[in-house]
Design a protein around this motif. Structure first.
Motif, PDB file in Angstrom:
ATOM      1  N   ASN A 146       2.050   6.404  -6.228  1.00  0.00           N
ATOM      2  CA  ASN A 146       2.147   6.514  -4.780  1.00  0.00           C
ATOM      3  C   ASN A 146       0.852   6.114  -4.084  1.00  0.00           C
ATOM      4  OD1 ASN A 146       4.836   7.819  -4.772  1.00  0.00           O
ATOM      5  ND2 ASN A 146       3.742   9.457  -5.825  1.00  0.00           N
ATOM      6  N   CYS A 147       1.003   5.613  -2.871  1.00  0.00           N
ATOM      7  CA  CYS A 147      -0.134   5.153  -2.072  1.00  0.00           C
ATOM      8  C   CYS A 147       0.092   5.648  -0.647  1.00  0.00           C
ATOM      9  CB  CYS A 147      -0.188   3.631  -2.118  1.00  0.00           C
ATOM     10  SG  CYS A 147      -1.397   2.848  -1.014  1.00  0.00           S
ATOM     11  N   SER A 148      -0.839   6.425  -0.137  1.00  0.00           N
ATOM     12  CA  SER A 148      -0.700   6.991   1.209  1.00  0.00           C
ATOM     13  C   SER A 148      -1.879   6.607   2.079  1.00  0.00           C
ATOM     14  CB  SER A 148      -0.623   8.518   1.146  1.00  0.00           C
ATOM     15  OG  SER A 148       0.535   8.936   0.501  1.00  0.00           O
ATOM     16  N   TYR A 164       0.466  -2.632   8.266  1.00  0.00           N
ATOM     17  CA  TYR A 164       1.236  -3.858   8.446  1.00  0.00           C
ATOM     18  C   TYR A 164       1.872  -4.266   7.121  1.00  0.00           C
ATOM     19  CZ  TYR A 164       2.190  -8.802   9.266  1.00  0.00           C
ATOM     20  OH  TYR A 164       2.793 -10.025   9.355  1.00  0.00           O
ATOM     21  N   SER A 165       1.123  -4.112   6.045  1.00  0.00           N
ATOM     22  CA  SER A 165       1.652  -4.479   4.739  1.00  0.00           C
ATOM     23  C   SER A 165       0.936  -3.710   3.649  1.00  0.00           C
ATOM     24  CB  SER A 165       1.505  -5.984   4.488  1.00  0.00           C
ATOM     25  OG  SER A 165       0.148  -6.314   4.310  1.00  0.00           O
ATOM     26  N   VAL A 166       1.586  -3.670   2.500  1.00  0.00           N
ATOM     27  CA  VAL A 166       0.991  -3.073   1.310  1.00  0.00           C
ATOM     28  C   VAL A 166       1.096  -4.090   0.179  1.00  0.00           C
ATOM     29  CG1 VAL A 166       1.079  -1.185  -0.354  1.00  0.00           C
ATOM     30  CG2 VAL A 166       1.663  -0.767   2.042  1.00  0.00           C
ATOM     31  N   HIS A 167      -0.011  -4.304  -0.503  1.00  0.00           N
ATOM     32  CA  HIS A 167      -0.054  -5.214  -1.651  1.00  0.00           C
ATOM     33  C   HIS A 167      -0.312  -4.365  -2.895  1.00  0.00           C
ATOM     34  CE1 HIS A 167      -1.346  -8.857   0.965  1.00  0.00           C
ATOM     35  NE2 HIS A 167      -1.038  -7.868   1.766  1.00  0.00           N
ATOM     36  N   TRP A 168       0.361  -4.674  -3.968  1.00  0.00           N
ATOM     37  CA  TRP A 168       0.127  -3.964  -5.224  1.00  0.00           C
ATOM     38  C   TRP A 168      -0.480  -4.912  -6.251  1.00  0.00           C
ATOM     39  CZ3 TRP A 168       0.230   1.121  -6.145  1.00  0.00           C
ATOM     40  CH2 TRP A 168       0.919   1.942  -5.246  1.00  0.00           C
ATOM     41  N   TYR A 169      -1.511  -4.416  -6.944  1.00  0.00           N
ATOM     42  CA  TYR A 169      -2.210  -5.192  -7.958  1.00  0.00           C
ATOM     43  C   TYR A 169      -2.350  -4.350  -9.226  1.00  0.00           C
ATOM     44  CZ  TYR A 169      -3.807  -8.573  -4.434  1.00  0.00           C
ATOM     45  OH  TYR A 169      -3.870  -9.551  -3.460  1.00  0.00           O
ATOM     46  N   LYS A 178       5.857  -4.072   6.720  1.00  0.00           N
ATOM     47  CA  LYS A 178       6.404  -2.965   7.491  1.00  0.00           C
ATOM     48  C   LYS A 178       7.858  -3.291   7.813  1.00  0.00           C
ATOM     49  CE  LYS A 178       4.964  -4.633  12.040  1.00  0.00           C
ATOM     50  NZ  LYS A 178       4.226  -4.268  13.273  1.00  0.00           N
ATOM     51  N   GLY A 179       8.653  -2.264   7.895  1.00  0.00           N
ATOM     52  CA  GLY A 179      10.087  -2.440   8.079  1.00  0.00           C
ATOM     53  C   GLY A 179      10.847  -1.695   7.010  1.00  0.00           C
ATOM     54  N   GLY A 180      10.069  -1.045   6.109  1.00  0.00           N
ATOM     55  CA  GLY A 180      10.716  -0.204   5.118  1.00  0.00           C
ATOM     56  C   GLY A 180      11.433  -0.969   4.024  1.00  0.00           C
ATOM     57  N   ASN A 208       7.506   2.913   3.125  1.00  0.00           N
ATOM     58  CA  ASN A 208       7.995   3.719   4.222  1.00  0.00           C
ATOM     59  C   ASN A 208       6.975   3.628   5.346  1.00  0.00           C
ATOM     60  OD1 ASN A 208       8.581   5.877   6.015  1.00  0.00           O
ATOM     61  ND2 ASN A 208       9.749   6.900   4.397  1.00  0.00           N
ATOM     62  N   GLU A 209       7.312   2.799   6.326  1.00  0.00           N
ATOM     63  CA  GLU A 209       6.363   2.536   7.415  1.00  0.00           C
ATOM     64  C   GLU A 209       6.059   3.802   8.211  1.00  0.00           C
ATOM     65  OE1 GLU A 209       7.939  -0.257  10.106  1.00  0.00           O
ATOM     66  OE2 GLU A 209       6.331  -0.032  11.579  1.00  0.00           O
ATOM     67  N   LYS A 210       7.071   4.612   8.441  1.00  0.00           N
ATOM     68  CA  LYS A 210       6.868   5.812   9.276  1.00  0.00           C
ATOM     69  C   LYS A 210       5.933   6.803   8.603  1.00  0.00           C
ATOM     70  CE  LYS A 210      11.219   5.592  11.824  1.00  0.00           C
ATOM     71  NZ  LYS A 210      12.529   6.247  12.105  1.00  0.00           N
ATOM     72  N   LYS A 211       6.067   6.914   7.300  1.00  0.00           N
ATOM     73  CA  LYS A 211       5.203   7.841   6.569  1.00  0.00           C
ATOM     74  C   LYS A 211       3.906   7.172   6.125  1.00  0.00           C
ATOM     75  CE  LYS A 211       8.768  10.909   4.742  1.00  0.00           C
ATOM     76  NZ  LYS A 211       9.359  11.510   3.510  1.00  0.00           N
ATOM     77  N   GLN A 212       3.801   5.865   6.340  1.00  0.00           N
ATOM     78  CA  GLN A 212       2.616   5.106   5.915  1.00  0.00           C
ATOM     79  C   GLN A 212       2.373   5.291   4.424  1.00  0.00           C
ATOM     80  OE1 GLN A 212       0.867   6.055  10.288  1.00  0.00           O
ATOM     81  NE2 GLN A 212      -0.355   6.712   8.585  1.00  0.00           N
ATOM     82  N   GLN A 213       3.447   5.188   3.687  1.00  0.00           N
ATOM     83  CA  GLN A 213       3.372   5.376   2.241  1.00  0.00           C
ATOM     84  C   GLN A 213       4.103   4.248   1.520  1.00  0.00           C
ATOM     85  OE1 GLN A 213       5.263   9.155   1.589  1.00  0.00           O
ATOM     86  NE2 GLN A 213       3.423  10.338   2.073  1.00  0.00           N
ATOM     87  N   SER A 214       3.611   3.953   0.337  1.00  0.00           N
ATOM     88  CA  SER A 214       4.302   3.010  -0.528  1.00  0.00           C
ATOM     89  C   SER A 214       4.327   3.591  -1.932  1.00  0.00           C
ATOM     90  CB  SER A 214       3.585   1.657  -0.538  1.00  0.00           C
ATOM     91  OG  SER A 214       4.229   0.755  -1.408  1.00  0.00           O
TER      92      SER A 214
END
Lengths: 116, 110
Positions: B21-23, B29-34, B50-52, B65-71
Motif C-alpha cells: 500500500n501507498c498513502s 495526479y498519478s501513481v507510478h510503481w517501480y 486519478k479517476g480510480g 483510490n483518488e479520494k483516499k489518495q491511496q494506491s
C-alpha cells in the motif's frame, strides 16, 4: 530499444574534489530528471529540465549545478564533494510532447559515486 | 510530504500473494510503481491516473483510490524474481518529478 545512458557508471573521488555526471536521454525525450539515492534510502529528486530549461528543483545542494544541452543530454556538476554525497545518482527521461496525458519516467542504470 | 508505504518489509514463500500500500497526504495526479533490486535502477511496473482506475499485467496489478489518495499493488502467485524493494512514486500534477514512497522490501523464498 534505446535506453537512458549514464556515464560514468562508477566514480571514486576524494573530499573537496569535483565530479561531473552525464546523462543521455532516450532519443526524442525532452525532459530529464536527476535523482539521488543514498544507501537504504528512496530516490530523492534533485532537479529537472524540459526543453533545455530548468523546470523544477528539489533538494539539490548549492554545490551542485546541472544543465541540459542542445542535444538534450544533461550533466550534473558536483563541487566540494563531501562524504555524504556518496550515493547512486539516477537520471530519468520522459517524453512530454507525445500528446499522451501520462508518460512513465525511464531510469538510467545510475552512477555510483563514492567520496573518500 | 513523502508517501508512506506499508508494510515496510514482507517475506513470502513462492506462490503466495502480497499487497503493498501507498498513502499520500496530498492530492495525487498519478501513481507510478517501480521495483528495484539492490544496486540497480528502478524498473517501471505501471502508472495509474486519478479517476480510480485499476491496471494489471501478468500477475501484478494495482488500484488507485483518488479520494483516499491511496494506491495498492497486488502481486499474485509470487515468483522468486519478484524479490526487491517496491517504491510508489507520486505526482501531484502531470509531468512532474516523482516523490518516492518509503519503500517495501519484498523477499520471496523457495
Amino acid at each position: 530499444a534505446a535506453g537512458v545512458i549514464q556515464s560514468p557508471r562508477h566514480l571514486i573521488k576524494e573530499k573537496r574534489e569535483t565530479a561531473t555526471l552525464k546523462c543521455y536521454p532516450i532519443p526524442r525525450h525532452d525532459t530529464v530528471y536527476w535523482y539521488q539515492q543514498g544507501p537504504g534510502q528512496d530516490p530523492q529528486f534533485l532537479i529537472s529540465f524540459y526543453e533545455k530549461m530548468q523546470s523544477d528543483k528539489g533538494s539539490i545542494p548549492d554545490r551542485f549545478s546541472a544543465q541540459q544541452f542542445s542535444d538534450y543530454h544533461s550533466e550534473l556538476n558536483m563541487s566540494s564533494l563531501e562524504l555524504g554525497d556518496s550515493a547512486l545518482y539516477f537520471c530519468a527521461s520522459r517524453d512530454r510532447t507525445s500528446g499522451s496525458s501520462y508518460n512513465e519516467q525511464f531510469f538510467g542504470p545510475g552512477t555510483r559515486l563514492t567520496v573518500l | 510530504q513523502q508517501p508512506v508505504q506499508s508494510p515496510q518489509a514482507v517475506i513470502l514463500r513462492e506462490g503466495e500473494d502480497a499487497v503493498i500500500n501507498c498513502s499520500s497526504s496530498k492530492a495525487l495526479y498519478s501513481v507510478h510503481w517501480y521495483r528495484q533490486k539492490h544496486g540497480e535502477a528502478p524498473v517501471f511496473l505501471m502508472i495509474l491516473l486519478k479517476g480510480g482506475e485499476q491496471k494489471g499485467h501478468d500477475k501484478i496489478s494495482a488500484s488507485f483510490n483518488e479520494k483516499k489518495q491511496q494506491s495498492s499493488l497486488y502481486l499474485t502467485a509470487s515468483q522468486l524474481s519478484y524479490s526487491g524493494t517496491y517504491f510508489c512514486g507520486t505526482e501531484n500534477f502531470g509531468n512532474e518529478k516523482l516523490t518516492f514512497g518509503t519503500g517495501t522490501r519484498l523477499t520471496i523464498i523457495p
